[in-house]
Scaffold this motif. Structure first.
Motif, PDB file in Angstrom:
ATOM      1  N   GLY A  81       6.776  30.555  14.954  1.00  0.00           N
ATOM      2  CA  GLY A  81       6.372  29.263  14.413  1.00  0.00           C
ATOM      3  C   GLY A  81       7.325  28.692  13.378  1.00  0.00           C
ATOM      4  N   HIS A  82       8.286  29.477  12.918  1.00  0.00           N
ATOM      5  CA  HIS A  82       9.227  28.985  11.907  1.00  0.00           C
ATOM      6  C   HIS A  82      10.205  28.007  12.560  1.00  0.00           C
ATOM      7  N   ASP A  83      10.299  26.818  11.986  1.00  0.00           N
ATOM      8  CA  ASP A  83      11.227  25.826  12.539  1.00  0.00           C
ATOM      9  C   ASP A  83      11.825  24.933  11.462  1.00  0.00           C
ATOM     10  N   SER A  84      11.802  25.403  10.214  1.00  0.00           N
ATOM     11  CA  SER A  84      12.422  24.613   9.157  1.00  0.00           C
ATOM     12  C   SER A  84      13.720  25.276   8.730  1.00  0.00           C
ATOM     13  N   GLY A  85      14.549  24.506   8.121  1.00  0.00           N
ATOM     14  CA  GLY A  85      15.849  25.010   7.697  1.00  0.00           C
ATOM     15  C   GLY A  85      16.930  24.568   8.650  1.00  0.00           C
ATOM     16  N   LEU A  86      17.915  23.892   8.109  1.00  0.00           N
ATOM     17  CA  LEU A  86      19.045  23.429   8.915  1.00  0.00           C
ATOM     18  C   LEU A  86      20.230  24.348   8.684  1.00  0.00           C
ATOM     19  N   TYR A  87      20.736  24.880   9.754  1.00  0.00           N
ATOM     20  CA  TYR A  87      21.885  25.775   9.714  1.00  0.00           C
ATOM     21  C   TYR A  87      23.137  24.909   9.850  1.00  0.00           C
ATOM     22  N   THR A  88      23.733  24.569   8.712  1.00  0.00           N
ATOM     23  CA  THR A  88      24.946  23.737   8.748  1.00  0.00           C
ATOM     24  C   THR A  88      26.083  24.542   9.362  1.00  0.00           C
ATOM     25  N   TRP A  89      27.114  23.829   9.775  1.00  0.00           N
ATOM     26  CA  TRP A  89      28.275  24.520  10.350  1.00  0.00           C
ATOM     27  C   TRP A  89      28.850  25.494   9.329  1.00  0.00           C
ATOM     28  N   GLU A  90      28.863  25.111   8.058  1.00  0.00           N
ATOM     29  CA  GLU A  90      29.385  25.997   7.018  1.00  0.00           C
ATOM     30  C   GLU A  90      28.535  27.261   6.897  1.00  0.00           C
ATOM     31  N   TYR A  91      27.210  27.089   6.937  1.00  0.00           N
ATOM     32  CA  TYR A  91      26.327  28.247   6.803  1.00  0.00           C
ATOM     33  C   TYR A  91      26.429  29.168   8.017  1.00  0.00           C
ATOM     34  N   LEU A  92      26.486  28.605   9.212  1.00  0.00           N
ATOM     35  CA  LEU A  92      26.656  29.428  10.417  1.00  0.00           C
ATOM     36  C   LEU A  92      27.973  30.198  10.373  1.00  0.00           C
ATOM     37  N   HIS A  93      29.016  29.547   9.892  1.00  0.00           N
ATOM     38  CA  HIS A  93      30.325  30.190   9.762  1.00  0.00           C
ATOM     39  C   HIS A  93      30.214  31.370   8.789  1.00  0.00           C
ATOM     40  N   GLN A  94      29.536  31.148   7.660  1.00  0.00           N
ATOM     41  CA  GLN A  94      29.334  32.214   6.682  1.00  0.00           C
ATOM     42  C   GLN A  94      28.534  33.362   7.290  1.00  0.00           C
TER      43      GLN A  94
END
Length: 120
Positions: A81-94
């Protein structure tokens, strides 16, 4: 330096792994559990990185959907059910480049709290 988006994002058939391809030499596999426990949402990180909530029992979590948000992020919808939080390109890279260290830190926090990756 801004991180570029992956050139390919592929969800495995079992919905438990996402493969991020940045170049032929840079391919990362991130588990749904890893992504879920490292969600950038306020629910997980807390507000202003304070009061973070340790995520437990997420070993079997799967990804139901991946959607883009503008040109800067993606959003995962998890089967818990968790669907909040945006994974920015910078965060995904990290997450991709620091996966081993982040995972070890997470496991240490679980151990110190006496909690488990397994659902209750």
């Amino acid at each position: 330096m801004k991180a570029k988006p992956p050139i390919r994002i592929a969800l495995a058939d079992d919905r438990k792994t996402v493969e991020l391809t940045y170049s032929p030499a840079e391919i990362f596999s991130l588990s749904a559990e890893f992504l879920r426990v490292h969600s950038p949402s306020a629910e997980v990180r807390g507000h202003g990185n304070q009061n973070a909530v340790l995520q437990v029992g997420k070993r079997n979590v799967r990804i139901n959907d991946i959607s883009t948000t503008g040109n800067y992020a993606i959003k995962f919808t998890f089967d818990d059910g968790h669907d909040s939080g945006l994974y920015t390109w910078e965060y995904l890279h990290q997450l991709s480049h620091e996966k081993d260290e982040l995972w070890e830190n997470y496991l240490n926090k679980l151990d110190a709290s006496g909690k488990s990756r397994d659902p209750s």
